[in-house]
Design a protein around this motif. Structure first.
Motif, PDB file in Angstrom:
ATOM      1  N   TYR A 142       0.842  -1.191   0.000  1.00 17.98           N
ATOM      2  CA  TYR A 142       0.000   0.000   0.000  1.00 17.98           C
ATOM      3  C   TYR A 142       0.879   1.243   0.000  1.00 17.98           C
ATOM      4  O   TYR A 142       2.055   1.194   0.393  1.00 17.98           O
ATOM      5  CB  TYR A 142      -0.932   0.011   1.214  1.00 17.98           C
ATOM      6  N   ASP A 151      -4.512  -2.055  -5.774  1.00 18.49           N
ATOM      7  CA  ASP A 151      -5.685  -2.921  -5.658  1.00 18.49           C
ATOM      8  C   ASP A 151      -5.339  -4.366  -6.011  1.00 18.49           C
ATOM      9  O   ASP A 151      -4.695  -4.632  -7.027  1.00 18.49           O
ATOM     10  CB  ASP A 151      -6.793  -2.413  -6.585  1.00 18.49           C
ATOM     11  N   ASP A 155      -8.635 -12.619  -4.363  1.00 18.31           N
ATOM     12  CA  ASP A 155      -7.783 -13.205  -3.333  1.00 18.31           C
ATOM     13  C   ASP A 155      -6.625 -13.986  -3.943  1.00 18.31           C
ATOM     14  O   ASP A 155      -5.592 -14.172  -3.293  1.00 18.31           O
ATOM     15  CB  ASP A 155      -8.606 -14.124  -2.425  1.00 18.31           C
ATOM     16  N   ARG A 174      -9.326  -8.318   3.882  1.00 16.98           N
ATOM     17  CA  ARG A 174      -9.754  -7.062   3.260  1.00 16.98           C
ATOM     18  C   ARG A 174     -10.547  -6.265   4.298  1.00 16.98           C
ATOM     19  O   ARG A 174     -11.748  -6.500   4.469  1.00 16.98           O
ATOM     20  CB  ARG A 174     -10.599  -7.337   2.016  1.00 16.98           C
ATOM     21  N   THR A 207      -5.369  -4.069   2.044  1.00 14.99           N
ATOM     22  CA  THR A 207      -5.504  -5.519   1.915  1.00 14.99           C
ATOM     23  C   THR A 207      -4.181  -6.176   2.299  1.00 14.99           C
ATOM     24  O   THR A 207      -3.105  -5.676   1.952  1.00 14.99           O
ATOM     25  CB  THR A 207      -5.859  -5.885   0.464  1.00 14.99           C
TER      26      THR A 207
END
Length: 213
Positions: A142, A151, A155, A174, A207
């Motif tokens: 991130y 993004d 999964d 998430r 995530t």
């Protein structure tokens, strides 16, 4: 204005603070955590595919011969620029071992390609210290400045690779934004909204891949 890839380094001072309430660069990411035969994490393979708008801006900045494409030497320059500018951000990759942060080493190179109007980056990171497959291991990608949105579409975009993971459990987490806000309401301040580079709250929304061995 600095070359577009430098924006990946969180150059928040280039634009008014109000512009940073939401991401301006979007990328689909893939993360592969690889186990070595010695039972430790050997590497973390990253693949980033950027949105067409940002990709076009990179072409404009690095297309030195004006042929409206990125030639091999120009792609190499993009990779070198990102390699240097993202070092202080650990290449957006966060790793922890039983809740303690683990540093990552600088990759040998960031390989860049341009296909179907989108910029792609491929690179591998290694933990800076031995990371045995035991306890709770967490991996995430991130942008702490929130300028870029990384993004993971499914999964299956965050996976473990290697036989040594056979005795471990893993799951993609998430976080629900509403739940994160409710749980951290007391710590959210104006600085979070107006100066995202001064906080690390975006980590709570990211995530992540959790591995328990």
């Amino acid at each position: 204005m600095k070359p577009a890839p430098l924006l990946l380094a969180g150059a928040a001072w280039l634009l008014p603070a109000a512009a940073f309430a939401h991401p301006h660069i979007f990328a689909e990411a893939r993360l592969e955590v690889v186990a070595g035969e010695d039972g430790t994490v050997s590497e973390m393979r990253n693949v980033w595919r950027f949105d067409e708008m940002f990709s076009s801006s990179v072409v404009l900045d690095f297309d030195k011969n004006g042929n409206l494409q990125l030639d091999p030497d120009e792609l190499a320059e993009v990779g070198q620029t990102v390699l240097e500018s993202l070092e202080e951000f650990s290449y957006y990759t966060t790793v922890s071992e039983d809740g303690k942060d683990v540093k990552v080493t600088k990759p040998s190179a960031i390989n860049v390609d341009f296909k179907d109007g989108q910029l792609l980056m491929f690179f591998s990171l290694k933990p800076a210290q031995a990371m045995p497959l035991k306890g709770k291991l967490t991996f995430g990608v991130y942008d702490p400045t929130m300028y870029a949105s990384m993004d993971f579409p499914t999964d299956e975009s965050m996976v473990v690779i290697g036989d040594k993971f056979a005795s471990c459990k893993h799951q993609v987490v998430r976080p629900d934004p509403d739940e994160v806000l409710a749980q951290n309401e007391g710590t959210l301040t104006d600085a979070f909204w107006n100066d995202p580079t001064g906080t690390d709250m975006s980590k709570l929304f990211a995530t992540r891949l959790e591995v328990t061995c």
